[in-house]
Design an enzyme around this catalytic site. Sequence first.
Site, mmCIF file in Angstrom:
data_model
loop_
_atom_site.group_PDB
_atom_site.id
_atom_site.type_symbol
_atom_site.label_atom_id
_atom_site.label_comp_id
_atom_site.label_asym_id
_atom_site.label_seq_id
_atom_site.Cartn_x
_atom_site.Cartn_y
_atom_site.Cartn_z
ATOM 1 N N SER A 49 0.838 -1.191 0.000
ATOM 2 C CA SER A 49 0.000 0.000 0.000
ATOM 3 C C SER A 49 0.881 1.250 0.000
ATOM 4 C CB SER A 49 -0.965 -0.034 1.184
ATOM 5 O OG SER A 49 -2.017 0.888 1.025
ATOM 6 N N ASP A 66 -10.331 -3.705 -5.466
ATOM 7 C CA ASP A 66 -9.916 -2.734 -4.450
ATOM 8 C C ASP A 66 -10.923 -1.590 -4.331
ATOM 9 O OD1 ASP A 66 -8.534 -1.073 -2.712
ATOM 10 O OD2 ASP A 66 -6.606 -1.370 -3.708
ATOM 11 N N HIS A 108 -8.269 -4.878 -1.374
ATOM 12 C CA HIS A 108 -6.984 -4.252 -1.050
ATOM 13 C C HIS A 108 -6.212 -5.044 0.007
ATOM 14 C CE1 HIS A 108 -4.238 -0.831 -0.942
ATOM 15 N NE2 HIS A 108 -4.272 -0.869 0.382
#
Length: 343
Positions: free
Chosen positions: A117, A235, A290
């Site tokens: 991330s 996501d 995600h």
Amino acid sequence: MLRFITVLAAIATGALSVAVSPALAPDIDQTTQLPLVIWHGLGDDFERDGLQEVADLAASANPGTHVHLIRLADTGGGDRQATFFGNVTEQIATVCQQLAAEPILSSAPAINALGFSQGGQFLRGYIERCNNPPVHNLVTFGSQHNGISEFQSCKTGDWICNGAEALLRSGQWTDFVQSHLVPAQYFRDPNELDDYLEHSNFLADINNERVLKNTDYKKRLATLNKFAMFMFDNDTIAVPKESALFAEVNITSGTVTPLQERPIYKEDWLGLKQLDGQGRLDFKSVPGQHMHLTDKILERTFKEYFGRVQNSQLRLQMESQQEPVTQPFSGSSGLLVQAQPGF
């Protein structure tokens, strides 16, 4: 077994100490196992079990791997807080010092880097701003290379996250927010580009989007052997998800402009076009939400990008990194919002 590495999930420490030779063997047919550096994402910290499992898997996939977990505090709680609050420019400078001072990393001919991330764009910032020790391969999962246009909602009772949200309400383009709130420093709304270019403390700089370009950013990033970007197909946490592949998304129409059709690529502000033309830029996707990753996906990635490297290949990369740079980094090429004392 499915291992969930969520944005606010368990992610942990673990120092795998395996010696790495400081010099390359004279036989060019010999190989070297490079150390691996990992930078976790928003809401995570180095003391939780998830990241330790990832480190163990990396060492199992490629025996002899020394894994270094980046931390911005001595405790897990402090490290997690630093993912929400802090000046990203200063945090990257701290990591530059941290990695250069770590004996195994600094004595290795190069290192590999894995970013989860927001840790992905921060590692790219490390490469552009110092790259010492130099990165051989960079892999990012769900990273916001072209920024985010929405801020994620906080879970009930998460006071650190709620505090960040309260700070956001004071205005994302204020100097105070841009020097204290981490996600605001990679916020990029295509409908507010003028404000973004004027006030962004981090992303506008490392993406070389301002008129004055930092040529050293391009030189350093172009020395990568491989830069692999992974997007999560489902996501909804990092918005837009296509930012993971450096794409631009029209917020109103939803139209996606891939990297290759954007000025950042066509004019090669960062060396991405050069990497792509030489087969060193990989665009990939994985199923799921995600940071939902399976052991199978991670192990396959570790073997593909973090395996043993031919010494002859390392020598060529090291030679490319010996060219002098012309603009030593001292904050940013365009803007440095200083953190205000007392916060």
